[in-house]
Structures are given as structure tokens and as C-alpha cells.
Motif scaffolding. Sequence first.
Motif, short mmCIF file in Angstrom:
data_model
loop_
_atom_site.label_atom_id
_atom_site.label_comp_id
_atom_site.label_asym_id
_atom_site.label_seq_id
_atom_site.Cartn_x
_atom_site.Cartn_y
_atom_site.Cartn_z
N ALA A 133 0.84 -1.20 0.00
CA ALA A 133 0.00 0.00 0.00
C ALA A 133 0.88 1.25 0.00
N SER A 134 0.24 2.41 -0.12
CA SER A 134 0.97 3.67 -0.13
C SER A 134 1.58 3.94 1.24
N ALA A 135 2.57 4.82 1.27
CA ALA A 135 3.23 5.17 2.52
C ALA A 135 2.25 5.78 3.51
N GLY A 136 1.30 6.57 3.00
CA GLY A 136 0.31 7.19 3.87
C GLY A 136 -0.57 6.16 4.56
N THR A 137 -0.97 5.13 3.81
CA THR A 137 -1.81 4.08 4.38
C THR A 137 -1.06 3.32 5.47
N ARG A 138 0.20 2.99 5.19
CA ARG A 138 1.00 2.26 6.16
C ARG A 138 1.27 3.10 7.42
N THR A 139 1.41 4.41 7.22
CA THR A 139 1.58 5.30 8.37
C THR A 139 0.32 5.34 9.21
N LEU A 140 -0.85 5.36 8.54
CA LEU A 140 -2.12 5.36 9.25
C LEU A 140 -2.28 4.10 10.09
N VAL A 141 -1.90 2.95 9.52
CA VAL A 141 -1.98 1.69 10.26
C VAL A 141 -1.05 1.73 11.46
N GLY A 142 0.14 2.29 11.27
CA GLY A 142 1.09 2.44 12.38
C GLY A 142 0.56 3.34 13.47
N ASP A 143 -0.10 4.45 13.09
CA ASP A 143 -0.68 5.36 14.07
C ASP A 143 -1.81 4.68 14.85
N LEU A 144 -2.60 3.87 14.15
CA LEU A 144 -3.68 3.12 14.81
C LEU A 144 -3.09 2.14 15.83
N SER A 145 -1.98 1.51 15.47
CA SER A 145 -1.30 0.60 16.38
C SER A 145 -0.82 1.35 17.63
N ASP A 146 -0.27 2.53 17.44
CA ASP A 146 0.20 3.33 18.58
C ASP A 146 -0.96 3.71 19.49
N ALA A 147 -2.11 4.03 18.89
CA ALA A 147 -3.28 4.42 19.68
C ALA A 147 -3.79 3.26 20.54
N VAL A 148 -3.85 2.07 19.94
CA VAL A 148 -4.29 0.89 20.69
C VAL A 148 -3.29 0.57 21.81
N THR A 149 -1.99 0.72 21.50
CA THR A 149 -0.96 0.48 22.52
C THR A 149 -1.12 1.44 23.69
N TRP A 150 -1.46 2.68 23.41
CA TRP A 150 -1.70 3.67 24.48
C TRP A 150 -2.85 3.23 25.38
N LEU A 151 -3.91 2.73 24.76
CA LEU A 151 -5.06 2.24 25.53
C LEU A 151 -4.66 1.06 26.42
N VAL A 152 -3.81 0.19 25.87
CA VAL A 152 -3.35 -0.98 26.63
C VAL A 152 -2.58 -0.54 27.87
N ARG A 153 -1.70 0.43 27.70
CA ARG A 153 -0.91 0.91 28.84
C ARG A 153 -1.82 1.51 29.91
N ALA A 154 -2.89 2.17 29.46
CA ALA A 154 -3.83 2.74 30.42
C ALA A 154 -4.53 1.64 31.23
N VAL A 155 -4.88 0.55 30.55
CA VAL A 155 -5.54 -0.57 31.24
C VAL A 155 -4.57 -1.22 32.22
N ILE A 156 -3.31 -1.39 31.81
CA ILE A 156 -2.32 -2.05 32.66
C ILE A 156 -2.10 -1.26 33.96
N LYS A 157 -2.24 0.05 33.89
CA LYS A 157 -2.07 0.86 35.10
C LYS A 157 -3.12 0.55 36.16
#
Length: 402
Positions: free
Chosen positions: A162-186
Motif C-alpha cells: 500500500a501507499s506510505a500514507g496508508t502504512r503510516t495510518l496503520v502504524g498510528d492506529l497501532s500506537d493508539a491501541v498500545t496507548w489504551l493498553v498501557r492505560a488498562v495495565i495501570k
Amino acid sequence: MIDRSRSFRAPSLVVQIVIGLLAGIVLAMAWPQGATAVGLLGTVFISALKAVAPVLVLVLVTASIANHKHGQKTNIRFILALYVIGTLAAALVGVAASFLFPSVLNLKVAAEAGMTAPGGIGEVLKTLLMQVVDNPVHALLNANYIGLLAWAVGLGMALRHASAGTRTLVGDLSDAVTWLVRAVIKLAPLGVFGIVASLLAESGLGALKGYLQLLYVLIGAMLFMAFVGNPLIVALVTRRNPYPLVLRCLRESGITAFFTRSSAANIPVNMELCRKLGLHEETYSVAIPLGATINMAGAAITISVLTLAAVNTLGITVDLPTALLLSVLAAIGACGASGVPGGSLLLIPLACGLFGISNDVAMQVVAVGFIVGVVQDSAETALNSSTDVVFVAAAEQARGRG
């Protein structure tokens, strides 16, 4: 000038969890009714982990593969080999412990209603295959991590074009979910507080008195694997002192897994620990959820020990070749154990079939497993889940990455 912000740092998460554990014990002893009520905190914490884990696996694995750089090795095959070796070694430890300290059961308990055990290894392997081709929505709803991994790998491979923009969007979505996970772990300290308080208030440990010998063998074998077996494997692979890694994984992954009693629920905790260890996301994003499904050292010990306890109770003689076959069968069966509380127990009838033990008797052994599961399942999950991180980190260290 004194920096007061540094003087009053909050204790680490592990220390907070220990404080929650102690507070739960005190509350259960002082006010049982209140302890039962705060059990809601534990239920919410475990539910939150289980809710976020499937989404984390799907998004993180997809993003990791989509943004994978050419020429970067992931060591997945090596990690899989460690998973297999560790699970088989654990089964052998369980068999050896049962021979050294034979246990006898009182098989007069009623079998659990509504439970069905697999009829053979073929059925276990068929179940695993059907999980691979599961509908992605169904896999998300039922936390089928094998199916989620299959879809995530497929999507990730497709998105690499896919385009670089699409792959960046997927990466940003991954970072957002990871942030939520850290909040739950706290929330872990509050969760452990609620789990311990309600558990001690409702059931206590009195029901376990009749099964202390069996528990000694189960827990002893798991402790041996955690503090001797796994470190030996890591030392042979990395040529380093294994205990700093092993002890940290037991402390930061094993303690949480002990109370959640679910390898699946502990996936977010393990992902965060891998990040803190500086491991490559391309590796652990795939290896950790895979390990939560097939790396089951504790389950292999449970299956072999309880099966041989039934064998001893019925007076069946076991020779060395049969014992070795049981170890292999327990290791394979453990890979089919679900990552939920008590998942390994339904594989016991499969192993009992090796000795011609009827399903009715085998299901009574399963019922005994549920009685001792208050302690056994917690220790089993702690060993299973912490070992996932141990082997992923060991594989990277062996290849000069750690």
C-alpha cells in the motif's frame, strides 16, 4: 536546590501490585462482605484486558508486518523451536515429579456438568486448523488468537504494497491501541486488590487441604521449570547468566498472570514488557500472542501430573516408554489448551485415554483439577505467560540483538 518531584516518585507498578495484594488479604480477613463487593474491581480489570487484547493483536501484528523493513529478521522459527522445547521439557519434569512423589486422588467427586473433552490428538489438531481459517469478526468476538494472527499476517502482507500514507495510518492506529493498553495495565493494582479480596472472602483455601500432596507436586514442578528448566534453556541459547531476564519476566509478567489466570488476558502485559526490554516489535508482536496459544509449559505439567495421579490411584503400572509417550502427548495436548482459566484441564481425559482410563473417571480427575485450580491454574498461567517473554528475549539475545 532539591528536586521535590524526584523525591516523591510513585512506586513502580510491581510494588503497587504487591501493595494491592496485601491490601486485598487484609480486607478479606477484616471485612469479608466488603471484600466480596470489591471483587467487581478484579472482574472489570480482567474484562478490560480481555477486551483490548484481541484488538491489540490484530492491529499491532498488521502494522508490524505492513511496516516491516526488508532484511530485518524476526527469529520466529527460532522462538517456535524454543516454545516446543520448553513445553516438552515441562512435560518431562511433570512426569519425573510424579514418579518421585506419587499422588493418589479421591475419585468420588462429581464430574463437572456440561464439559466435553477432545476425543484424540486428531481432534485437537483439527480444532487448531479450524481456528486458523476462522471468520475475523468471530475470531475477535471469541478471542481466537490463532485466527487473529492468520488474518493479521495476511492483512500485513497485503498492506506492505500500500501507499506510505496508508502504512503510516496503520502504524498510528497501532500506537493508539498500545496507548489504551498501557492505560488498562495501570489499573493492575486495583484489579489484583479486588481479585485477591473476593477470592479469599468467598472460597478461602480450606477446600485444598485434602489435595496438598497433589498441589505440592504440581507447584513444585512448575517452580522447578521456572527457576531451573527455563534458565537452563536460556543459558544454553544465549551463553549468558539467565536469571536477570528470568526473574524480571516472573516479576513483571508472572505476578499479573498469576492473578488474572489467563494467558490471553496477559498478552497486553507481555507486549508492554517486551517494549521495555527493547525487543523488536516485528518479533514480539507475533511471538507473544502465538506463545499465549501454544507455549504451555504449565499446562503440560498439569496434564502429566494429574494423569499420573489417576494412574497411581487405579494401580496401573507405567513403564518408561509409556511415560515418555505421555510426555509427548501432554506437550502436544498443551498446545491445544485455550488461554483461559482451566483451559488445560479438559485435555486430561485425552492423556488418560493412553492408559485405558474411562472418560467417566477422567472427568472426575478434571473435577479435582477445578478444586485445586485456585492455586494450580494461577501458578500454571504465571509460568506459561512469563515464559513467552523469556523465550522471545532469549532468541533476540542469541542472535545478538538484545
